[in-house]
Design a protein around this motif. Structure first.
Motif, PDB file in Angstrom:
ATOM      1  N   LEU A 222       0.827  -1.212   0.000  1.00  0.00           N
ATOM      2  CA  LEU A 222       0.000   0.000   0.000  1.00  0.00           C
ATOM      3  C   LEU A 222       0.861   1.263   0.000  1.00  0.00           C
ATOM      4  O   LEU A 222       0.613   2.199  -0.761  1.00  0.00           O
ATOM      5  CB  LEU A 222      -0.899   0.025   1.237  1.00  0.00           C
ATOM      6  N   SER A 225       2.468   1.999  -3.314  1.00  0.00           N
ATOM      7  CA  SER A 225       1.564   2.579  -4.304  1.00  0.00           C
ATOM      8  C   SER A 225       1.313   4.057  -3.994  1.00  0.00           C
ATOM      9  O   SER A 225       1.239   4.878  -4.905  1.00  0.00           O
ATOM     10  CB  SER A 225       0.256   1.789  -4.364  1.00  0.00           C
ATOM     11  N   GLY A 263      -6.512  -0.194  -8.990  1.00  0.00           N
ATOM     12  CA  GLY A 263      -6.924  -0.093  -7.588  1.00  0.00           C
ATOM     13  C   GLY A 263      -7.504  -1.395  -7.077  1.00  0.00           C
ATOM     14  O   GLY A 263      -7.165  -1.853  -5.978  1.00  0.00           O
ATOM     15  N   VAL A 264      -8.381  -2.016  -7.882  1.00  0.00           N
ATOM     16  CA  VAL A 264      -8.974  -3.291  -7.466  1.00  0.00           C
ATOM     17  C   VAL A 264      -7.882  -4.345  -7.284  1.00  0.00           C
ATOM     18  O   VAL A 264      -7.923  -5.140  -6.337  1.00  0.00           O
ATOM     19  CB  VAL A 264     -10.023  -3.757  -8.508  1.00  0.00           C
ATOM     20  N   ILE A 266      -4.722  -3.843  -6.417  1.00  0.00           N
ATOM     21  CA  ILE A 266      -4.040  -3.580  -5.140  1.00  0.00           C
ATOM     22  C   ILE A 266      -4.885  -4.138  -4.007  1.00  0.00           C
ATOM     23  O   ILE A 266      -4.398  -4.838  -3.124  1.00  0.00           O
ATOM     24  CB  ILE A 266      -3.847  -2.064  -4.907  1.00  0.00           C
ATOM     25  N   MET A 267      -6.199  -3.847  -4.059  1.00  0.00           N
ATOM     26  CA  MET A 267      -7.071  -4.260  -2.978  1.00  0.00           C
ATOM     27  C   MET A 267      -7.068  -5.776  -2.815  1.00  0.00           C
ATOM     28  O   MET A 267      -6.945  -6.291  -1.706  1.00  0.00           O
ATOM     29  CB  MET A 267      -8.477  -3.757  -3.235  1.00  0.00           C
ATOM     30  N   VAL A 270      -3.636  -6.993  -1.355  1.00  0.00           N
ATOM     31  CA  VAL A 270      -3.447  -6.668   0.057  1.00  0.00           C
ATOM     32  C   VAL A 270      -4.468  -7.412   0.918  1.00  0.00           C
ATOM     33  O   VAL A 270      -4.148  -7.900   2.003  1.00  0.00           O
ATOM     34  CB  VAL A 270      -3.545  -5.147   0.257  1.00  0.00           C
ATOM     35  N   LEU A 271      -5.694  -7.543   0.396  1.00  0.00           N
ATOM     36  CA  LEU A 271      -6.717  -8.278   1.134  1.00  0.00           C
ATOM     37  C   LEU A 271      -6.284  -9.726   1.348  1.00  0.00           C
ATOM     38  O   LEU A 271      -6.418 -10.275   2.447  1.00  0.00           O
ATOM     39  CB  LEU A 271      -8.047  -8.223   0.385  1.00  0.00           C
ATOM     40  N   ASN A 274      -3.741  -9.748   4.032  1.00  0.00           N
ATOM     41  CA  ASN A 274      -4.354  -9.445   5.324  1.00  0.00           C
ATOM     42  C   ASN A 274      -5.145 -10.628   5.856  1.00  0.00           C
ATOM     43  O   ASN A 274      -5.139 -10.903   7.050  1.00  0.00           O
ATOM     44  CB  ASN A 274      -5.277  -8.229   5.207  1.00  0.00           C
ATOM     45  N   LEU A 275      -5.852 -11.326   4.954  1.00  0.00           N
ATOM     46  CA  LEU A 275      -6.609 -12.507   5.376  1.00  0.00           C
ATOM     47  C   LEU A 275      -5.663 -13.553   5.943  1.00  0.00           C
ATOM     48  O   LEU A 275      -5.911 -14.135   7.002  1.00  0.00           O
ATOM     49  CB  LEU A 275      -7.392 -13.088   4.195  1.00  0.00           C
ATOM     50  N   ASP A 278      -4.436 -12.425   9.328  1.00  0.00           N
ATOM     51  CA  ASP A 278      -5.462 -12.591  10.349  1.00  0.00           C
ATOM     52  C   ASP A 278      -5.593 -14.047  10.766  1.00  0.00           C
ATOM     53  O   ASP A 278      -5.708 -14.357  11.948  1.00  0.00           O
ATOM     54  CB  ASP A 278      -6.811 -12.126   9.791  1.00  0.00           C
TER      55      ASP A 278
ATOM     56  N   LEU B 139     -11.556  -5.608   7.232  1.00  0.00           N
ATOM     57  CA  LEU B 139     -10.325  -6.092   6.599  1.00  0.00           C
ATOM     58  C   LEU B 139     -10.204  -5.538   5.173  1.00  0.00           C
ATOM     59  O   LEU B 139      -9.121  -5.133   4.741  1.00  0.00           O
ATOM     60  CB  LEU B 139     -10.337  -7.622   6.571  1.00  0.00           C
ATOM     61  N   SER B 143      -7.419  -2.696   3.135  1.00  0.00           N
ATOM     62  CA  SER B 143      -6.707  -3.293   2.009  1.00  0.00           C
ATOM     63  C   SER B 143      -6.619  -2.421   0.771  1.00  0.00           C
ATOM     64  O   SER B 143      -6.116  -2.874  -0.241  1.00  0.00           O
ATOM     65  CB  SER B 143      -7.344  -4.629   1.633  1.00  0.00           C
ATOM     66  N   PHE B 144      -7.161  -1.205   0.801  1.00  0.00           N
ATOM     67  CA  PHE B 144      -6.889  -0.390  -0.389  1.00  0.00           C
ATOM     68  C   PHE B 144      -6.217   0.918  -0.008  1.00  0.00           C
ATOM     69  O   PHE B 144      -6.312   1.371   1.127  1.00  0.00           O
ATOM     70  CB  PHE B 144      -8.133  -0.157  -1.243  1.00  0.00           C
ATOM     71  N   PRO B 145      -5.500   1.513  -0.962  1.00  0.00           N
ATOM     72  CA  PRO B 145      -4.821   2.761  -0.668  1.00  0.00           C
ATOM     73  C   PRO B 145      -5.846   3.865  -0.451  1.00  0.00           C
ATOM     74  O   PRO B 145      -6.852   3.927  -1.164  1.00  0.00           O
ATOM     75  CB  PRO B 145      -3.997   3.047  -1.923  1.00  0.00           C
ATOM     76  N   PHE B 147      -5.805   6.993  -1.108  1.00  0.00           N
ATOM     77  CA  PHE B 147      -6.027   7.931  -2.217  1.00  0.00           C
ATOM     78  C   PHE B 147      -6.909   7.301  -3.292  1.00  0.00           C
ATOM     79  O   PHE B 147      -7.696   7.991  -3.933  1.00  0.00           O
ATOM     80  CB  PHE B 147      -4.692   8.388  -2.809  1.00  0.00           C
ATOM     81  N   TRP B 148      -6.830   5.975  -3.430  1.00  0.00           N
ATOM     82  CA  TRP B 148      -7.668   5.311  -4.443  1.00  0.00           C
ATOM     83  C   TRP B 148      -9.141   5.397  -4.044  1.00  0.00           C
ATOM     84  O   TRP B 148     -10.006   5.681  -4.877  1.00  0.00           O
ATOM     85  CB  TRP B 148      -7.241   3.859  -4.623  1.00  0.00           C
TER      86      TRP B 148
END
Lengths: 292, 308
Positions: A222, A225, A263-264, A266-267, A270-271, A274-275, A278, B139, B143-145, B147-148
């Motif tokens: 994150l 980016s 963006g999706v 990246i999400m 990272v998700l 993170n999962l 966790d 969660l 998980s997203f920036p 700024f996005w």
């Protein structure tokens, strides 16, 4: 009596439910990270031109219209799907290298500080205070103003500013471990300090470290980016997620796909991490020492 | 006098950290290259004497420690000197700081309004469907920036449905999108915080006693549990202030918000180091100050904390 049964019953069903939930976290995390990781690993082989093929005739092609450009094209007619996958190379490299550097540095210093106490110990705690006062983004923009932008600089900066977290975590584990019987036994057995620290203490402090490592990789992806978005990372020619977002931002009125897909991605990346983090926390650190 | 000792130690630590941060910033910025060369790069017939004269007028010919001393003096007296290109630094900060504080406070408020009810609900119904949905959503929120998220909100709420302005500051409506952006990012962390805190408290003995007394569940949760949890929550949220400022820097830029973040990034682009030094130092001092205040208040309320 009734009160007790009421208390016991939800407990059992909660546990069962939770166990399923852990598994869901694990599976979702592994699947997301696995698929994206595999794509990124294969990127160089899949797209040998490196996402730089400019096709001005196909500028800003909308997505889902053709097999040639499934996710559309950017303002220079470059394929978004291709650049998103290639962009992952930088993100994963930064995430993994920075976390790896910080974990090695932080663990060694934390082990020494926790085992020997004294000056190192004080230094680490003060350094942590300083780090808390200067958010990474501010530190990064100050330093990058000096050394110039670049991915390598971002990695070094992350290591320099993040080893403290690991050092503190390891230090706190060591402080309690060094008083335990098995360490005392090893010491009375005449083992050298190095053997005790790396052979007996470190393996018992690994759990929280692994959790922090996973979350750290996610967080640094994150951060990378954000910095690239601000123009402090890789040069605009190289496909990066942050770079694509900062370019696409100027076309947001007419071409949403240029900013939505990076963006999706990246999400999802990272998700996934993170999962996993966790799930690892629930499995390895029920006391929540690494909770954020 | 443990209380006085505790306050003194914390104060000294805060001063030490402030010194270290400002020293670092001042030193780092001196390495960015010669601003005088940047300043005159557009003029053609500049002699060495001209450069020297400008350096002298800006105090750049002084030894580093002297310059640092001047800078600290200026921070203490409030006279921050002139920016290289844009007039007195103080005037710029006087405009940017309220904008940043307004945005920070509103985002905090947005986040508290969402995270406290959701966190409590999640903790009370632990393991239920809602709890799991809230956990997964928080969660996702991590998980997203930031700024996005800002760009996406602009896409939906000022381009597709033109409800709120996309950038700049033109009245309260322009506050909505940036505040919601940062608010949502903060909420993702805060929900988990509230949930864990409440879970811990709900298993405490005094909660059991309150229940045993026959108090209604609502009273137990809001009067007994939440009140006790509030101290811990305020502390955790206070300690997040650094993250909040870090997030603001990027989000301000996305929304062209006329705050400290935008000012800092502009200062970097122009190598305006009196300005950059002032913005970064002031932000860092604010963070140290907030952390100190939170620490002191918590330490005074709850003596158990002082030891740690």
């Amino acid at each position: 009596m009734t009160d007790q049964t009421q208390n016991v019953k939800p407990r059992v069903s909660f546990r069962r439910k939770y166990h399923r939930f852990f598994k869901f976290e694990f599976i979702a995390g592994i699947v997301l990270t696995g698929i994206l990781g595999a794509l990124v690993l294969a990127a160089t082989w899949l797209f040998p031109e490196g996402g730089r093929t400019v096709d001005l005739m196909a500028r800003l092609t909308p997505p889902f219209l053709s097999w040639e450009h499934p996710l559309g094209t950017d303002p220079l007619g470059r394929d978004i799907l291709e650049r998103v996958i290639l962009g992952g190379r930088i993100s994963f490299t930064v995430g993994i290298l920075s976390a790896a550097g910080a974990v090695v540095l932080g663990t060694v210093i934390g082990l020494l500080a926790g085992y020997y106490r004294g000056l190192w110990d004080t230094l680490i705690m003060r350094f942590a205070d300083i780090q808390l006062a200067l958010p990474f983004i501010l530190l990064a923009i100050t330093v990058i103003a000096i050394v110039g932008p670049g991915t390598d600089r971002i990695i070094v900066l992350m290591i320099v500013s993040q080893w403290v977290q690991y050092a503190r975590l390891v230090r706190s584990s060591v402080l309690s471990l060094r008083e335990r019987e098995f360490v005392q036994a090893a010491r009375s057995y005449g083992l050298r300090d190095r053997k005790i620290i790396f052979g007996h203490i470190l393996p018992n402090a690994l759990g929280p470290l692994i959790i922090l490592l996973t979350l750290n990789v996610a967080n640094n992806i994150l951060l990378e980016s954000s910095l690239t978005f601000l123009g402090l990372g890789a040069d605009p020619q190289t496909p990066t997620w942050g770079g694509m977002l900062s370019e696409g931002r100027n076309y947001i009125q007419t071409a949403w796909w240029v900013t939505v897909f990076p963006g999706v991605t990246i999400m999802l990346t990272v998700l996934g991490l993170n999962l996993l983090g966790d799930w690892l926390r629930d499995e390895l650190d029920p006391l929540g020492r690494t909770s954020r | 006098m443990p209380v006085i000792r505790f306050i003194t130690v914390r104060l000294l630590q805060a001063i030490l950290v402030t010194m270290a941060v400002t020293l670092f910033v001042a030193f780092a910025i001196r390495l960015t290259g010669d601003p005088v060369v940047m300043m005159v790069s557009e003029a053609s017939n500049v002699t060495e004497e001209d450069l020297a004269r400008i350096r002298e007028s800006l105090g750049l010919n002084q030894p580093f420690l002297m310059q640092y001393y001047d800078f600290i003096k200026s921070l203490v007296t409030g006279d921050l000197g002139d920016s290289f290109f844009r007039g007195p630094v103080w005037d710029l900060i006087a405009v940017a700081m309220p904008a940043t504080l307004l945005l920070a406070a509103t985002s905090m408020l947005v986040s508290i309004l969402i995270s406290i009810p959701l966190g409590i609900y999640s903790a009370v119904h632990k393991g239920g469907l809602a709890d799991q949905v809230i956990r997964v959503l928080s969660l996702v929120g991590l998980s997203f920036p930031n700024f996005w998220l800002g760009i996406m909100l602009v896409l939906v709420f000022s381009i597709t449905f033109p409800i709120f302005p996309a950038s700049g500051y033109t009245g309260l409506a322009s506050l909505v999108l940036p505040a919601v952006t940062i608010g949502i990012i903060l909420t993702a962390t805060n929900v988990r915080l509230v949930r864990t805190t409440m879970l811990e408290i709900l298993s405490a003995q005094y909660v059991m006693v309150a229940r045993a007394k026959g108090l209604s569940e609502r009273k137990v949760i809001y009067k007994h549990a939440l009140r006790n949890g509030a101290i811990a929550l305020v502390t955790f949220m206070g300690l997040q202030f650094g993250n909040l400022i870090g997030g603001l820097v990027v989000v301000e830029l996305v929304f062209n918000w006329p705050g400290m973040g935008t000012l800092s990034v502009e200062a970097i682009a122009q190598r305006d180091y009196p300005l950059l030094q002032a913005t970064v130092s002031i932000l860092a001092i604010m963070i140290v100050g907030v952390n100190l205040a939170v620490d002191l208040i918590y330490g005074l309320i709850d003596p158990r904390i002082r030891v740690a």
